[in-house]
Motif scaffolding. Structure first.
Motif, PDB file in Angstrom:
ATOM      1  N   LYS A  83     -27.154  28.831  51.592  1.00  0.00           N
ATOM      2  CA  LYS A  83     -26.923  30.273  51.629  1.00  0.00           C
ATOM      3  C   LYS A  83     -27.272  30.899  50.288  1.00  0.00           C
ATOM      4  N   ASP A  94     -23.334  39.141  53.470  1.00  0.00           N
ATOM      5  CA  ASP A  94     -23.423  37.993  54.373  1.00  0.00           C
ATOM      6  C   ASP A  94     -24.207  38.305  55.634  1.00  0.00           C
ATOM      7  N   ARG A  95     -24.206  39.572  56.059  1.00  0.00           N
ATOM      8  CA  ARG A  95     -25.023  39.958  57.219  1.00  0.00           C
ATOM      9  C   ARG A  95     -26.506  39.771  56.919  1.00  0.00           C
ATOM     10  N   THR A 142     -27.406  35.936  56.915  1.00  0.00           N
ATOM     11  CA  THR A 142     -27.553  35.440  58.283  1.00  0.00           C
ATOM     12  C   THR A 142     -28.841  35.959  58.900  1.00  0.00           C
ATOM     13  N   HIS A 143     -29.141  37.234  58.686  1.00  0.00           N
ATOM     14  CA  HIS A 143     -30.374  37.845  59.203  1.00  0.00           C
ATOM     15  C   HIS A 143     -31.598  37.090  58.679  1.00  0.00           C
ATOM     16  N   LEU A 159     -31.905  33.999  57.477  1.00  0.00           N
ATOM     17  CA  LEU A 159     -31.989  32.634  58.000  1.00  0.00           C
ATOM     18  C   LEU A 159     -32.415  32.605  59.459  1.00  0.00           C
ATOM     19  N   LYS A 160     -31.867  33.500  60.266  1.00  0.00           N
ATOM     20  CA  LYS A 160     -32.107  33.430  61.707  1.00  0.00           C
ATOM     21  C   LYS A 160     -33.353  34.194  62.151  1.00  0.00           C
ATOM     22  N   LYS A 198     -29.706  30.963  68.996  1.00  0.00           N
ATOM     23  CA  LYS A 198     -29.450  31.415  67.637  1.00  0.00           C
ATOM     24  C   LYS A 198     -27.964  31.622  67.369  1.00  0.00           C
ATOM     25  N   TRP A 199     -27.203  31.931  68.388  1.00  0.00           N
ATOM     26  CA  TRP A 199     -25.799  32.288  68.213  1.00  0.00           C
ATOM     27  C   TRP A 199     -24.912  31.356  69.035  1.00  0.00           C
TER      28      TRP A 199
END
Length: 160
Positions: free
Chosen positions: A45, A77-78, A81-82, A84-85, A103-104
């Motif tokens: 991260k 953190d949003r 995550t955005h 990475l995904k 993805k989730w």
């Protein structure tokens, strides 16, 4: 943990490199991330956090052709995550019973309940009309929209 998978083998990392904001550090970090992925590991991260740019109390995606490059998030953190995904297209939730990858985690859970578990599809039943729903929020929405005449109108709730 299962081996790391990407969404599409034909994903063009050069396109991502070309669209990353101009910063001396980011191309090297991106290279480190690619090496990490090639070794079958998930990027940290901390590495992904470098692609979330703080500005005026918000956090923006460092990829210039991304809509989140201008919209941004309130929470860092949003953005992590955005990145990475969406940009690295890392998929962390493979179904153990078939070849589907999600993805989730909630998408995987829904898939498993729908396709692999002997769970009734309509386990939430409306006591007013007998209609069945797969999820509790679907039943709550149904009650709100179909059977609301038995309750006070929304404008009247809490007015007294």
């Amino acid at each position: 943990m299962p081996p790391l998978e990407t969404q599409s083998p034909e994903w063009d990392y050069n396109n991502l490199i070309e669209n990353v904001m101009h910063c001396e550090e980011l191309p090297m970090v991106l290279h480190e991330i690619f090496v990490t992925i090639a070794d079958g590991n998930r990027p940290s991260k901390e590495q992904a956090r470098k692609f979330v740019v703080p500005r005026r109390g918000r956090h923006y995606c460092a990829v210039q052709n991304c809509k989140w490059h201008t919209i941004g998030w309130k929470r860092e953190d949003r953005g992590v995550t955005h990145f990475l995904k969406e940009h690295l297209r890392l998929l962390a939730y493979p179904c153990p019973d078939c070849d589907q990858v999600y993805k989730w985690p909630h998408d995987l859970t829904s898939h498993q309940r729908r396709n692999h578990l002997n769970v009734p599809q309509q386990e939430f039943v409306c006591e007013d009309c007998g209609n069945g729903f797969p999820k509790s929020f679907n039943l709550a929405r149904h009650k709100r929209n179909v059977h609301r005449s038995s309750k006070k109108p929304r404008a009247m709730r809490g007015a007294c």
